[in-house]
Motif scaffolding. Structure first.
Motif, PDB file in Angstrom:
ATOM      1  N   LYS A  17      -4.489 -18.018 -10.152  1.00 35.39           N
ATOM      2  CA  LYS A  17      -4.460 -19.486 -10.140  1.00 35.39           C
ATOM      3  C   LYS A  17      -3.496 -19.992 -11.205  1.00 35.39           C
ATOM      4  N   LYS A  18      -3.016 -21.196 -11.008  1.00 31.58           N
ATOM      5  CA  LYS A  18      -2.067 -21.790 -11.943  1.00 31.58           C
ATOM      6  C   LYS A  18      -2.728 -22.131 -13.287  1.00 31.58           C
ATOM      7  N   LEU A  19      -3.966 -22.621 -13.245  1.00 35.05           N
ATOM      8  CA  LEU A  19      -4.680 -23.005 -14.460  1.00 35.05           C
ATOM      9  C   LEU A  19      -5.148 -21.751 -15.205  1.00 35.05           C
ATOM     10  N   ILE A  20      -4.946 -21.743 -16.521  1.00 32.78           N
ATOM     11  CA  ILE A  20      -5.373 -20.646 -17.387  1.00 32.78           C
ATOM     12  C   ILE A  20      -6.570 -21.144 -18.192  1.00 32.78           C
ATOM     13  N   VAL A  21      -7.596 -20.293 -18.358  1.00 33.17           N
ATOM     14  CA  VAL A  21      -8.828 -20.696 -19.035  1.00 33.17           C
ATOM     15  C   VAL A  21      -8.999 -19.911 -20.331  1.00 33.17           C
ATOM     16  N   PHE A  22      -8.955 -20.634 -21.462  1.00 33.61           N
ATOM     17  CA  PHE A  22      -9.278 -20.069 -22.768  1.00 33.61           C
ATOM     18  C   PHE A  22     -10.748 -20.396 -23.032  1.00 33.61           C
ATOM     19  N   ASP A 176     -21.183 -25.693 -15.058  1.00 30.31           N
ATOM     20  CA  ASP A 176     -20.464 -26.939 -14.771  1.00 30.31           C
ATOM     21  C   ASP A 176     -18.954 -26.741 -14.853  1.00 30.31           C
ATOM     22  N   LEU A 177     -18.540 -25.709 -15.586  1.00 29.62           N
ATOM     23  CA  LEU A 177     -17.109 -25.457 -15.759  1.00 29.62           C
ATOM     24  C   LEU A 177     -16.444 -25.048 -14.451  1.00 29.62           C
ATOM     25  N   ILE A 178     -17.157 -24.377 -13.580  1.00 30.02           N
ATOM     26  CA  ILE A 178     -16.564 -23.847 -12.347  1.00 30.02           C
ATOM     27  C   ILE A 178     -15.936 -24.969 -11.519  1.00 30.02           C
ATOM     28  N   ASP A 179     -16.696 -25.999 -11.204  1.00 29.23           N
ATOM     29  CA  ASP A 179     -16.170 -27.106 -10.393  1.00 29.23           C
ATOM     30  C   ASP A 179     -15.072 -27.862 -11.120  1.00 29.23           C
ATOM     31  N   LEU A 180     -15.227 -28.053 -12.439  1.00 33.32           N
ATOM     32  CA  LEU A 180     -14.218 -28.767 -13.207  1.00 33.32           C
ATOM     33  C   LEU A 180     -12.890 -27.993 -13.190  1.00 33.32           C
ATOM     34  N   VAL A 181     -12.948 -26.694 -13.389  1.00 25.95           N
ATOM     35  CA  VAL A 181     -11.738 -25.877 -13.377  1.00 25.95           C
ATOM     36  C   VAL A 181     -11.075 -25.910 -11.996  1.00 25.95           C
ATOM     37  N   LYS A 183     -11.220 -28.334  -9.850  1.00 22.41           N
ATOM     38  CA  LYS A 183     -10.627 -29.667  -9.706  1.00 22.41           C
ATOM     39  C   LYS A 183      -9.313 -29.754 -10.485  1.00 22.41           C
ATOM     40  N   LEU A 184      -9.302 -29.265 -11.735  1.00 24.17           N
ATOM     41  CA  LEU A 184      -8.104 -29.324 -12.550  1.00 24.17           C
ATOM     42  C   LEU A 184      -6.998 -28.427 -11.983  1.00 24.17           C
ATOM     43  N   ASN A 185      -7.369 -27.274 -11.448  1.00 26.04           N
ATOM     44  CA  ASN A 185      -6.378 -26.398 -10.843  1.00 26.04           C
ATOM     45  C   ASN A 185      -5.765 -27.059  -9.608  1.00 26.04           C
ATOM     46  N   ALA A 186      -6.590 -27.711  -8.795  1.00 30.01           N
ATOM     47  CA  ALA A 186      -6.095 -28.374  -7.590  1.00 30.01           C
ATOM     48  C   ALA A 186      -5.072 -29.458  -7.948  1.00 30.01           C
ATOM     49  N   GLN A 187      -5.252 -30.116  -9.085  1.00 32.69           N
ATOM     50  CA  GLN A 187      -4.309 -31.135  -9.541  1.00 32.69           C
ATOM     51  C   GLN A 187      -2.953 -30.525  -9.910  1.00 32.69           C
ATOM     52  N   LEU A 188      -2.946 -29.253 -10.289  1.00 29.46           N
ATOM     53  CA  LEU A 188      -1.702 -28.578 -10.675  1.00 29.46           C
ATOM     54  C   LEU A 188      -0.959 -28.017  -9.470  1.00 29.46           C
ATOM     55  N   GLU A 189      -1.701 -27.684  -8.420  1.00 32.79           N
ATOM     56  CA  GLU A 189      -1.101 -26.965  -7.275  1.00 32.79           C
ATOM     57  C   GLU A 189      -0.265 -27.860  -6.394  1.00 32.79           C
TER      58      GLU A 189
END
Length: 189
Positions: A17-22, A176-181, A183-189
């Motif tokens: 995925k485009k989003l990276i999670v720290f 709760d992080l799963i859905d948020l991540v 959503k944020l990834n979809a905004q990047l794609e």
């Protein structure tokens, strides 16, 4: 340029995925209140926060690159995460012990970015999830990384002292992080 690799030197999935999670560890994955330490102050055992294992596994299985960015001793994190079967889900692990600095220092975040062959231009596609407004959130905000505050514990303040500590997002449980991540990834794609 060489391909980014995991801690076992396996190439990173090009379909990631485009989003990276720290992720922080204490009171973000592990319940700090349950830590059992040895005579050298190394954590030998601790319980997970309810849902933290589901969060880590689900994000990794969905193709997100996970990096641990945590203040503390490397052996403590290895003990805790291995005990719960989560150690191998992380592509890289950055510890204050080895960096010789702690969050909110940019060195912690830059070390994680360097290990993943990311540059300052990639900050907009990184999220930092943690329990501490003055360390995790402030450090991420200083770097231009999206900050996500996990307000699960009562051990740390839940109200920011100033704008530098204001999280972009707040969640109350690890799952709760799963859905948020997503959503944020979809905004990047």
């Amino acid at each position: 340029m060489s391909k980014p690799t995991t801690k076992d030197h396996m190439p990173i999935d090009p379909n990631a995925k485009k989003l990276i999670v720290f992720l922080d560890c204490g009171d973000t994955i592990i319940d700090e209140g349950t830590e059992i330490r040895d005579e050298h102050d190394i954590v030998i055992k601790a319980d997970l926060i309810p849902g933290a294992d589901v969060m880590v596994r689900t994000l990794a299985e969905r193709g997100y690159i996970l990096a641990l960015v945590a203040d503390g001793r490397a052996q403590s994190f290895k003990n805790m995460l291995t005990d719960h079967g989560l150690y191998d889900y992380f592509t890289t692990m950055i510890y204050s012990e080895t960096i010789k600095d702690s969050k909110p220092s940019p060195r912690m975040f830059k070390a994680a970015m360097g290990a993943l062959e990311l540059t300052e231009q990639d900050c907009s596609r990184i999220v930092m999830v943690g329990n501490n407004l003055s360390r995790d959130v402030k450090g991420a905000n200083q770097m231009g990384i999206t900050s996500i505050f996990l307000s699960w514990t009562s051990r740390y303040p839940k109200v920011h002292e100033d704008e530098s500590q204001r999280p972009a997002y707040t969640i109350s449980n690890p799952v709760d992080l799963i859905d948020l991540v997503e959503k944020l990834n979809a905004q990047l794609e």
